[in-house]
Structure formats: C-alpha cells, structure tokens
Write a protein that holds these residues in place. Sequence first.
Motif, PDB file in Angstrom:
ATOM      1  N   GLU A 154       0.829  -1.203   0.000  1.00  0.00           N
ATOM      2  CA  GLU A 154       0.000   0.000   0.000  1.00  0.00           C
ATOM      3  C   GLU A 154       0.869   1.261   0.000  1.00  0.00           C
ATOM      4  O   GLU A 154       0.591   2.218  -0.724  1.00  0.00           O
ATOM      5  N   PHE A 155       1.943   1.246   0.815  1.00  0.00           N
ATOM      6  CA  PHE A 155       2.813   2.425   0.834  1.00  0.00           C
ATOM      7  C   PHE A 155       3.560   2.564  -0.483  1.00  0.00           C
ATOM      8  O   PHE A 155       3.735   3.678  -0.997  1.00  0.00           O
ATOM      9  N   LEU A 156       4.028   1.453  -1.039  1.00  0.00           N
ATOM     10  CA  LEU A 156       4.730   1.518  -2.319  1.00  0.00           C
ATOM     11  C   LEU A 156       3.823   2.099  -3.394  1.00  0.00           C
ATOM     12  O   LEU A 156       4.242   2.952  -4.190  1.00  0.00           O
ATOM     13  N   ALA A 157       2.565   1.644  -3.451  1.00  0.00           N
ATOM     14  CA  ALA A 157       1.621   2.170  -4.444  1.00  0.00           C
ATOM     15  C   ALA A 157       1.378   3.656  -4.218  1.00  0.00           C
ATOM     16  O   ALA A 157       1.274   4.438  -5.186  1.00  0.00           O
ATOM     17  N   TYR A 158       1.295   4.066  -2.951  1.00  0.00           N
ATOM     18  CA  TYR A 158       1.108   5.492  -2.626  1.00  0.00           C
ATOM     19  C   TYR A 158       2.313   6.316  -3.076  1.00  0.00           C
ATOM     20  O   TYR A 158       2.162   7.365  -3.725  1.00  0.00           O
ATOM     21  N   ALA A 159       3.523   5.848  -2.755  1.00  0.00           N
ATOM     22  CA  ALA A 159       4.730   6.574  -3.160  1.00  0.00           C
ATOM     23  C   ALA A 159       4.827   6.634  -4.682  1.00  0.00           C
ATOM     24  O   ALA A 159       5.214   7.657  -5.257  1.00  0.00           O
ATOM     25  N   ASP A 160       4.475   5.532  -5.330  1.00  0.00           N
ATOM     26  CA  ASP A 160       4.498   5.463  -6.789  1.00  0.00           C
ATOM     27  C   ASP A 160       3.511   6.456  -7.387  1.00  0.00           C
ATOM     28  O   ASP A 160       3.858   7.278  -8.250  1.00  0.00           O
ATOM     29  N   ASP A 472      -7.433  -1.268  -1.818  1.00  0.00           N
ATOM     30  CA  ASP A 472      -6.560  -0.995  -0.669  1.00  0.00           C
ATOM     31  C   ASP A 472      -5.673   0.206  -0.962  1.00  0.00           C
ATOM     32  O   ASP A 472      -5.412   1.035  -0.073  1.00  0.00           O
ATOM     33  N   HIS A 473      -5.190   0.307  -2.202  1.00  0.00           N
ATOM     34  CA  HIS A 473      -4.378   1.472  -2.580  1.00  0.00           C
ATOM     35  C   HIS A 473      -5.202   2.748  -2.492  1.00  0.00           C
ATOM     36  O   HIS A 473      -4.743   3.763  -1.935  1.00  0.00           O
ATOM     37  N   VAL A 474      -6.415   2.708  -3.017  1.00  0.00           N
ATOM     38  CA  VAL A 474      -7.259   3.905  -2.999  1.00  0.00           C
ATOM     39  C   VAL A 474      -7.550   4.331  -1.566  1.00  0.00           C
ATOM     40  O   VAL A 474      -7.393   5.512  -1.206  1.00  0.00           O
ATOM     41  N   SER A 475      -7.957   3.383  -0.725  1.00  0.00           N
ATOM     42  CA  SER A 475      -8.362   3.737   0.643  1.00  0.00           C
ATOM     43  C   SER A 475      -7.195   4.237   1.493  1.00  0.00           C
ATOM     44  O   SER A 475      -7.383   5.087   2.370  1.00  0.00           O
ATOM     45  N   THR A 476      -5.981   3.735   1.235  1.00  0.00           N
ATOM     46  CA  THR A 476      -4.826   4.188   2.028  1.00  0.00           C
ATOM     47  C   THR A 476      -4.261   5.504   1.506  1.00  0.00           C
ATOM     48  O   THR A 476      -3.685   6.283   2.282  1.00  0.00           O
ATOM     49  N   GLN A 477      -4.423   5.783   0.219  1.00  0.00           N
ATOM     50  CA  GLN A 477      -3.875   7.018  -0.343  1.00  0.00           C
ATOM     51  C   GLN A 477      -4.759   8.225  -0.100  1.00  0.00           C
ATOM     52  O   GLN A 477      -4.247   9.337   0.088  1.00  0.00           O
ATOM     53  N   VAL A 478      -6.068   8.036  -0.085  1.00  0.00           N
ATOM     54  CA  VAL A 478      -6.993   9.164  -0.005  1.00  0.00           C
ATOM     55  C   VAL A 478      -6.735  10.076   1.197  1.00  0.00           C
ATOM     56  O   VAL A 478      -6.735  11.309   1.043  1.00  0.00           O
ATOM     57  N   PRO A 479      -6.505   9.561   2.422  1.00  0.00           N
ATOM     58  CA  PRO A 479      -6.253  10.483   3.539  1.00  0.00           C
ATOM     59  C   PRO A 479      -5.053  11.403   3.311  1.00  0.00           C
ATOM     60  O   PRO A 479      -5.082  12.582   3.680  1.00  0.00           O
ATOM     61  N   TYR A 480      -3.993  10.879   2.696  1.00  0.00           N
ATOM     62  CA  TYR A 480      -2.823  11.709   2.418  1.00  0.00           C
ATOM     63  C   TYR A 480      -3.113  12.712   1.306  1.00  0.00           C
ATOM     64  O   TYR A 480      -2.682  13.869   1.360  1.00  0.00           O
ATOM     65  N   ALA A 481      -3.829  12.264   0.278  1.00  0.00           N
ATOM     66  CA  ALA A 481      -4.203  13.179  -0.804  1.00  0.00           C
ATOM     67  C   ALA A 481      -5.076  14.313  -0.262  1.00  0.00           C
ATOM     68  O   ALA A 481      -4.888  15.485  -0.621  1.00  0.00           O
TER      69      ALA A 481
END
Length: 560
Positions: A154-160, A472-481
């Motif tokens: 999830e973090f890798l996808a977010y960083a990517d 999982d990528h969408v749900s973990t990235q949205v708070p940071y976005a």
Amino acid sequence: MSDFGALSLLPPLVAIGLAILTKRVLFALFFGVWVGGLLVAGGNPIGATTQTLKWIVFNIASAWEENGQIMTDLWNTRILLFDALIGAGVALIYKAGGMNAIAKAVTKKIKTSRAASIMAAIFGTIIFFDDYTNTIIVGNTMRPITDRARVSREFLAYADDSTAAPVAVLAVVSTWIGYELGLLKDAIASIGGNISAYSAWFASWPYRFYPILAVLLVYIVAITNRHYGPMLKAEYRARKEGKVIGDGAHPMMTTETDVGMPIEGKESVWVFILPVLALVAVTFLGLWITGGGSATYVEGGIQEVLSNADSTWALVWGSFAMVVVAMALVIGMKIMDLKDVEETVVSGMKQMHFAMMILILAWSIKSASDAVGTAEYVVRVASKVLTPGLVPFVIFIIAAFISFTTGTSWGTFAIMMPIAVPLAYELSGSFGPVVYASIASVFAGGVFGDHCSPISDTTIMSSMFSGCDHMDHVSTQVPYALTAAIVGALMLLLFAVGLTSGWILLIMAIPLLIGIHYLLSEWYGRKEGIPHGKVPIYVVESEWRAKGGAVPRGVALTEE
C-alpha cells in the motif's frame, strides 16, 4: 445533447460508490456506464445495454460517432498495446532473475524499512518525464526491495502514485508539458492575449499547491515513519507480521503466480538495466521523432518538440524495445530458451488483462459522462457564485470533482482550461495572479481528483505495478491526498482574501502541511493504540550479521 441536470452526476457517482462499497471494480464500472446508457436511452434498459456495449467497443477501437460519421484516434488502442508489451517485458525480466539481481544489488545499501521507503520516493521523483513510465519503473524496481524491508505494498503504491502525475505536472520537460502548453495557447488565444503559453505556465507554477505538497508529503511520511488512516494499519501489519499485502487482498498484478518463480543461479543486473534503459531511451527517441525532430527544435526548442509529440506512439515503441532487448539478453545469456521466452511473453501479457479491462471501462465511464453532460453541469452550477479572488479556489474544487468522477486529469484539463482562463481574465481584467492561480488550479485540481478516484488510469497502474490490491491502494492514499489538498485549498482561500503571492503562500503551506501531518499521526496513533502513529523500523537481516548478530529474518525496532 439533452440537459440531464443533476442526473448527469449519476454515472460516475454510481461507479465510484459501488467500487467503494463492493470492492468489485469491474462490476461497479460496468454498472456506472450502464446507468449513463439508461439516461441516454430514455430509460429503456435494452437501449441502455446497447449503448453501453457501443461505448465499450468504441473505447477499445479508439473511435466515436460525430455527425453520423465514425471518427478514429488510436490513443486508447496504443495504450492497451503498450500495457500488453510492458506486461511481457516485466515478465521476462522477472522470470530471468533481473529484478532479484537489482534488488540484491540495491539492498546492500538499503538496510531498513525507512531507507526503502525514502528510496521509493526518490525513484519516483527521478522518473519525472512521464507518469506512466514512472509507475512502471518505480513499482517494478522497488517492489522486491520494499518487500524485503517489510514496507507494505500500500505504501509503495502510494509513493508510486504520488510521485507520478504530481511530478510530471510540475516538470519543465515531460510528456505532460506539451499537452499543457497546447491547452494554454488555445485558451490565451481565445481572449486575444499577447503573452506566451510558456510564460503563463511558469507564472502558474508556485500556485500548484496540491502536486507540490503531495510530493513533499511522501518524503515527510517516509522519513518520519508517522502514518494515519488505513495506511497506519497496513504499515504496522507489514512491519510486525511481514505481510506486505493484507489477508484477502487481490493484487492487480500477481507476477509470481502468473509467470512462476524466477530462475535462480543466472541472475544479472543487466537483464534489468538494459531493457529499462531501452524503454526510456526509445521513448525519448519516439517523442523526438513524433514531435518533428530537429526541424521543430530549431523553431521552438525542446518544448515545441514535446508540444507536437505523440506520447502514446513513443511509449509503444519504448515498450516494444524493452521486450526485444530482454528477449535478446535472456536467450543470448542462455538463461531461457525460445520456448520459455514465448511462454513467458504470453503469460506476461495475460497478467495485464484485468487492468486493461478496468482501463477500457474507465474510458467508457468518461464517454457516458460526456454524453450526459456531467462536466458542463458542474461548471454551470459553480460559476454562479464566483468573485475574482474566489475563482482559483472554485476552479480547483470543480476540477477535482470532474477528475474524480471521470478518472482523468488530462480530460479535466481539456474541459476546464478553456473555461478557467477566459473567466479569470474577464473577472480580474488582466493577466495577473488571478489568471495564473486559476491555471494552476486546473492542473492541481485535475491531479488531486485523479489521485482519489478508483477509476483513474494512473491510480490503476500504480496498483498494478506495485502489486497492490486496487481498493486498498485507494483507501490508504486518499487520507494523504486529502491532507495535501486541504492545505492547498486553504492557501487558495488566503489568496481570495488578498494574499496573492504564490511563493509566499507556498512557503506558508509547507510548515502547515508538516504540522497537520504530525497532529493527524498523533491523533490516529492514540486511536489505534500505536504511539504517535509511528510504525517500527525494520532492519534487514544482513545489517545485523554485519554487526555479528544472529537474527533469523530481521528485527523491528521502534525509534524514540
């Protein structure tokens, strides 16, 4: 086109809502397209199904109807071919042990989960020239490294994802800037402006708060190890249990299952390096050729070349070169025979089919949204409440919504730029901060909405090449976005009350971003029982052996 009013919001909202609720993206997208078909067909379910299938077929073929004529543009077709070739190239490199070799080489320097996280951010920033190429290289290069260091997928996808479009939209040289300059040139010409598109692009740069802050936040999170939202649970799970993907997750690209385990004993870093260099070099060559080459360069420099370039052809050529070089290496080095190469190429293409189906349906959602006038409705409603100072803020919100509901940042740019520039110029009376901040808000809002949308192509590709479950990528990235977007929106509100210097606002935004990240990690950490929202740092086994220790697989430490 009929005026469907608020009903025009239904196709994208239904698709996104069902994707979030059911986590069945294909089903959600198809039903969203079908709802659009139902509106167009006047409530006739048979007509809706026919229209839905027509949109899907047209998006595969890159065709559409205009005044009774079938028009074609092979953009989508080339992207699908590019995806298939990339799948083949990645499979060959993986099967031949190229990724394992590069991972072993890099992990000699990558001793901890923190270092792996920071390296993912750095890689994403370095690959600045194209968002698609970024997701491919960063995801595939870093995945074995972050897996070894117990960094979650999830973090890798977010960083990517957060160093793909945000970096490309900021870069002076990229496949994006040509498209951006073309839109700006047309918008400025429509009001008889006498400034160059390039000068307007540069003047808008400091007002692009969201992409700048989104990139900075990746580094802040990687350096501090502080998390919040679903990402905190994902990272804590990865560190403590060694599970880089969660139980029940369905990664979009399961290379290990589809292609088989890598061949051992013949690993070489060149099997990775040379095909990737071929991908990058031939892509640049393709941009140069399709952009007009030296003749165009003499007229307007590299930016003029990029303005005229066809990035999809360049990417197809680059990915094909990647496959050819990889095949030549694995056969020449006797790592695989021709039969194994053929089977691996087919398996690599096959593993892309799910993502390609999502892309086709995501494009079809845009067709449905265009047919019912989603964007036009949103712009019409919002334009009734504008004052000069509020123009950039409102444009940012509208662009974000359109991008979120259609899944395309470039499509949003095309919709909003012809509206934003004339509107800002008319209300402000000159080419100044209001116009430049409005231009920036089109770009920033388009990228932000694209980041949060589960139907965005770059969001899909980030999940794909990082080997992460898409939702999982969408749900973990949205708070940071949302964090970066809220800080950016606050700066635009300060702009509205009179603080119009982009550089001063940007300087103010950075400490505010750091402070909000700190407070959210503290709050969410207390809520989840993880002090300060700070996950342990995992130190890989080789580091401890070098110190004379004897730890079976690694050790997790929590920094004070």
